[in-house]
Scaffold this motif. Sequence first.
Motif, PDB file in Angstrom:
ATOM      1  N   ALA A   1       4.053   2.904   2.592  1.00 31.37           N
ATOM      2  CA  ALA A   1       4.995   3.892   2.040  1.00 31.37           C
ATOM      3  C   ALA A   1       4.280   5.195   1.733  1.00 31.37           C
ATOM      4  O   ALA A   1       3.067   5.215   1.486  1.00 31.37           O
ATOM      5  CB  ALA A   1       5.649   3.347   0.780  1.00 31.37           C
ATOM      6  N   PHE A   2       5.056   6.278   1.747  1.00 29.30           N
ATOM      7  CA  PHE A   2       4.517   7.593   1.390  1.00 29.30           C
ATOM      8  C   PHE A   2       5.481   8.266   0.419  1.00 29.30           C
ATOM      9  O   PHE A   2       6.690   8.317   0.657  1.00 29.30           O
ATOM     10  CB  PHE A   2       4.331   8.473   2.627  1.00 29.30           C
ATOM     11  N   LEU A   3       4.927   8.803  -0.668  1.00 31.77           N
ATOM     12  CA  LEU A   3       5.704   9.466  -1.717  1.00 31.77           C
ATOM     13  C   LEU A   3       5.247  10.910  -1.849  1.00 31.77           C
ATOM     14  O   LEU A   3       4.044  11.188  -1.912  1.00 31.77           O
ATOM     15  CB  LEU A   3       5.500   8.746  -3.054  1.00 31.77           C
ATOM     16  N   THR A   4       6.198  11.834  -1.902  1.00 33.02           N
ATOM     17  CA  THR A   4       5.884  13.236  -2.137  1.00 33.02           C
ATOM     18  C   THR A   4       7.084  13.894  -2.822  1.00 33.02           C
ATOM     19  O   THR A   4       8.002  13.205  -3.271  1.00 33.02           O
ATOM     20  CB  THR A   4       5.509  13.942  -0.820  1.00 33.02           C
ATOM     21  N   GLY A   5       7.058  15.230  -2.880  1.00 31.21           N
ATOM     22  CA  GLY A   5       8.145  15.929  -3.542  1.00 31.21           C
ATOM     23  C   GLY A   5       9.248  16.367  -2.604  1.00 31.21           C
ATOM     24  O   GLY A   5      10.429  16.245  -2.905  1.00 31.21           O
ATOM     25  N   GLU A   6       8.867  16.890  -1.432  1.00 32.90           N
ATOM     26  CA  GLU A   6       9.829  17.497  -0.522  1.00 32.90           C
ATOM     27  C   GLU A   6       9.946  16.707   0.781  1.00 32.90           C
ATOM     28  O   GLU A   6       9.153  15.812   1.058  1.00 32.90           O
ATOM     29  CB  GLU A   6       9.412  18.943  -0.225  1.00 32.90           C
TER      30      GLU A   6
ATOM     31  N   ALA B   1      11.076  11.108  -1.165  1.00 32.77           N
ATOM     32  CA  ALA B   1      10.977  12.491  -1.640  1.00 32.77           C
ATOM     33  C   ALA B   1      11.618  12.541  -3.020  1.00 32.77           C
ATOM     34  O   ALA B   1      12.813  12.320  -3.174  1.00 32.77           O
ATOM     35  CB  ALA B   1      11.692  13.444  -0.684  1.00 32.77           C
ATOM     36  N   ALA B   2      10.801  12.827  -4.035  1.00 35.68           N
ATOM     37  CA  ALA B   2      11.275  12.743  -5.421  1.00 35.68           C
ATOM     38  C   ALA B   2      11.406  14.093  -6.105  1.00 35.68           C
ATOM     39  O   ALA B   2      11.654  14.150  -7.311  1.00 35.68           O
ATOM     40  CB  ALA B   2      10.322  11.843  -6.221  1.00 35.68           C
ATOM     41  N   GLY B   3      11.246  15.180  -5.343  1.00 35.32           N
ATOM     42  CA  GLY B   3      11.393  16.510  -5.923  1.00 35.32           C
ATOM     43  C   GLY B   3      10.047  17.177  -6.167  1.00 35.32           C
ATOM     44  O   GLY B   3       9.151  16.576  -6.769  1.00 35.32           O
ATOM     45  N   HIS B   4       9.897  18.411  -5.699  1.00 32.91           N
ATOM     46  CA  HIS B   4       8.651  19.154  -5.894  1.00 32.91           C
ATOM     47  C   HIS B   4       8.360  19.298  -7.389  1.00 32.91           C
ATOM     48  O   HIS B   4       7.257  18.990  -7.855  1.00 32.91           O
ATOM     49  CB  HIS B   4       8.772  20.539  -5.233  1.00 32.91           C
ATOM     50  N   HIS B   5       9.342  19.746  -8.122  1.00 32.38           N
ATOM     51  CA  HIS B   5       9.166  19.952  -9.566  1.00 32.38           C
ATOM     52  C   HIS B   5       8.900  18.637 -10.288  1.00 32.38           C
ATOM     53  O   HIS B   5       7.979  18.532 -11.096  1.00 32.38           O
ATOM     54  CB  HIS B   5      10.419  20.626 -10.139  1.00 32.38           C
ATOM     55  N   ALA B   6       9.695  17.625  -9.978  1.00 30.01           N
ATOM     56  CA  ALA B   6       9.586  16.353 -10.699  1.00 30.01           C
ATOM     57  C   ALA B   6       8.240  15.679 -10.494  1.00 30.01           C
ATOM     58  O   ALA B   6       7.732  15.005 -11.390  1.00 30.01           O
ATOM     59  CB  ALA B   6      10.710  15.415 -10.279  1.00 30.01           C
ATOM     60  N   THR B   7       7.642  15.843  -9.309  1.00 30.23           N
ATOM     61  CA  THR B   7       6.346  15.214  -9.056  1.00 30.23           C
ATOM     62  C   THR B   7       5.180  16.043  -9.577  1.00 30.23           C
ATOM     63  O   THR B   7       4.032  15.589  -9.549  1.00 30.23           O
ATOM     64  CB  THR B   7       6.131  14.953  -7.553  1.00 30.23           C
ATOM     65  N   GLU B   8       5.466  17.261 -10.072  1.00 34.18           N
ATOM     66  CA  GLU B   8       4.384  18.117 -10.559  1.00 34.18           C
ATOM     67  C   GLU B   8       4.543  18.509 -12.031  1.00 34.18           C
ATOM     68  O   GLU B   8       3.908  19.446 -12.498  1.00 34.18           O
ATOM     69  CB  GLU B   8       4.252  19.354  -9.664  1.00 34.18           C
ATOM     70  N   ARG B   9       5.361  17.770 -12.753  1.00 34.76           N
ATOM     71  CA  ARG B   9       5.467  17.983 -14.203  1.00 34.76           C
ATOM     72  C   ARG B   9       4.240  17.500 -14.958  1.00 34.76           C
ATOM     73  O   ARG B   9       3.870  18.052 -15.983  1.00 34.76           O
ATOM     74  CB  ARG B   9       6.640  17.173 -14.770  1.00 34.76           C
ATOM     75  N   TYR B  10       3.640  16.441 -14.453  1.00 37.76           N
ATOM     76  CA  TYR B  10       2.787  15.628 -15.317  1.00 37.76           C
ATOM     77  C   TYR B  10       1.342  16.098 -15.396  1.00 37.76           C
ATOM     78  O   TYR B  10       0.664  15.847 -16.390  1.00 37.76           O
ATOM     79  CB  TYR B  10       2.889  14.164 -14.869  1.00 37.76           C
TER      80      TYR B  10
ATOM     81  N   THR C   1       0.840  -1.197   0.000  1.00 36.14           N
ATOM     82  CA  THR C   1       0.000   0.000   0.000  1.00 36.14           C
ATOM     83  C   THR C   1       0.873   1.245   0.000  1.00 36.14           C
ATOM     84  O   THR C   1       1.964   1.261   0.576  1.00 36.14           O
ATOM     85  CB  THR C   1      -0.922   0.020   1.226  1.00 36.14           C
ATOM     86  N   ILE C   2       0.383   2.308  -0.634  1.00 40.02           N
ATOM     87  CA  ILE C   2       1.163   3.544  -0.742  1.00 40.02           C
ATOM     88  C   ILE C   2       0.217   4.741  -0.712  1.00 40.02           C
ATOM     89  O   ILE C   2      -0.911   4.677  -1.203  1.00 40.02           O
ATOM     90  CB  ILE C   2       2.011   3.556  -2.029  1.00 40.02           C
ATOM     91  N   ALA C   3       0.681   5.812  -0.097  1.00 42.41           N
ATOM     92  CA  ALA C   3      -0.015   7.092  -0.140  1.00 42.41           C
ATOM     93  C   ALA C   3       0.924   8.102  -0.783  1.00 42.41           C
ATOM     94  O   ALA C   3       2.146   7.929  -0.750  1.00 42.41           O
ATOM     95  CB  ALA C   3      -0.421   7.545   1.258  1.00 42.41           C
ATOM     96  N   TRP C   4       0.367   9.143  -1.363  1.00 43.60           N
ATOM     97  CA  TRP C   4       1.226  10.124  -2.033  1.00 43.60           C
ATOM     98  C   TRP C   4       0.527  11.473  -2.151  1.00 43.60           C
ATOM     99  O   TRP C   4      -0.697  11.574  -2.093  1.00 43.60           O
ATOM    100  CB  TRP C   4       1.653   9.627  -3.419  1.00 43.60           C
ATOM    101  N   CYS C   5       1.343  12.511  -2.289  1.00 44.28           N
ATOM    102  CA  CYS C   5       0.870  13.874  -2.509  1.00 44.28           C
ATOM    103  C   CYS C   5       1.966  14.609  -3.250  1.00 44.28           C
ATOM    104  O   CYS C   5       3.095  14.720  -2.761  1.00 44.28           O
ATOM    105  CB  CYS C   5       0.567  14.567  -1.182  1.00 44.28           C
ATOM    106  N   SER C   6       1.683  15.078  -4.437  1.00 43.96           N
ATOM    107  CA  SER C   6       2.707  15.759  -5.232  1.00 43.96           C
ATOM    108  C   SER C   6       3.153  17.046  -4.549  1.00 43.96           C
ATOM    109  O   SER C   6       2.438  17.633  -3.747  1.00 43.96           O
ATOM    110  CB  SER C   6       2.165  16.070  -6.631  1.00 43.96           C
ATOM    111  N   GLY C   7       4.367  17.497  -4.884  1.00 43.88           N
ATOM    112  CA  GLY C   7       4.864  18.773  -4.376  1.00 43.88           C
ATOM    113  C   GLY C   7       5.308  18.726  -2.930  1.00 43.88           C
ATOM    114  O   GLY C   7       6.045  17.843  -2.505  1.00 43.88           O
ATOM    115  N   GLY C   8       4.836  19.686  -2.129  1.00 37.36           N
ATOM    116  CA  GLY C   8       5.254  19.789  -0.728  1.00 37.36           C
ATOM    117  C   GLY C   8       4.273  19.117   0.205  1.00 37.36           C
ATOM    118  O   GLY C   8       3.698  19.772   1.079  1.00 37.36           O
ATOM    119  N   GLY C   9       4.085  17.814   0.047  1.00 30.86           N
ATOM    120  CA  GLY C   9       3.074  17.108   0.816  1.00 30.86           C
ATOM    121  C   GLY C   9       3.600  16.264   1.948  1.00 30.86           C
ATOM    122  O   GLY C   9       2.906  15.364   2.433  1.00 30.86           O
ATOM    123  N   GLN C  10       4.826  16.542   2.418  1.00 30.11           N
ATOM    124  CA  GLN C  10       5.436  15.684   3.433  1.00 30.11           C
ATOM    125  C   GLN C  10       4.662  15.647   4.742  1.00 30.11           C
ATOM    126  O   GLN C  10       4.784  14.704   5.526  1.00 30.11           O
ATOM    127  CB  GLN C  10       6.889  16.100   3.692  1.00 30.11           C
TER     128      GLN C  10
END
Length: 252
Positions: free
Chosen positions: A194-199, A217-226, A172-181
Amino acid sequence: MQSNELESYLAELLKPQQIKDFTPNGLQIQGSAHISKVITGVTASKALIDKAIAEQADAILVHHGYFWKNESYVIRGMKHDRIKALLLNDINLFAYHLPLDIHPTLGNNAQLAKLFNIVDVEPLEVGNPLSVAMQGCFEHPCSGEAFSQLINSTLERECLHIAAPSNKPIKTIAWCSGGGQGYIELAAEQGIDAFLTGEVSEQTTHIAHEMDIHFFAAGHHATERYGIKALGEHLAEKHGLEVIFVDIDNPV
């Protein structure tokens, strides 16, 4: 297409009136009344504006625009240079922040789910259809190391992985693009792996360790390109506009 027609269509599609935001959504800077060529990008930086000028675009469509809550009202320096360039070149600036994060098909979170083949997607904040954080699962569990490598290859950005102390597999995974930590605790309280976000913030490491949850944390910009890219592609298909996505590199 007329600018007021595009604004009306985007308002109907993204429904910005449904969610309280930190910035005005919609047409932020008025330009040419007729729009045939649009530049899309994550942030309305001077580099993106310069690209729009070079392309002789009529409009820029972004996720991060201007006039944020608590910023200075004074138009000088960097803000002056950006707005002056838009006005002198008669370029419209459209910006959609949280409405683009949460859109069920075109939004940043929806696009991340699509990229990583996450299924059974639903709001992390149970019962809130406008939740800016989502949860779902993978059809086949994977290790934290494997998911970290998948993020790196998919987003073309080396992510930060704080492993759960148990190093449990991720189903199971939760996520929020950008600054969702800030949503990591809610995810951990619900027993999500697991939790995935940008920052990332200083306290995030301790939360991940003490609540036994993988954090990425995969980067604010990188998670909000799409989201903005998908929105531009939708407009090109739906209305025949010429749309060019411009990815201004940002390591953050």
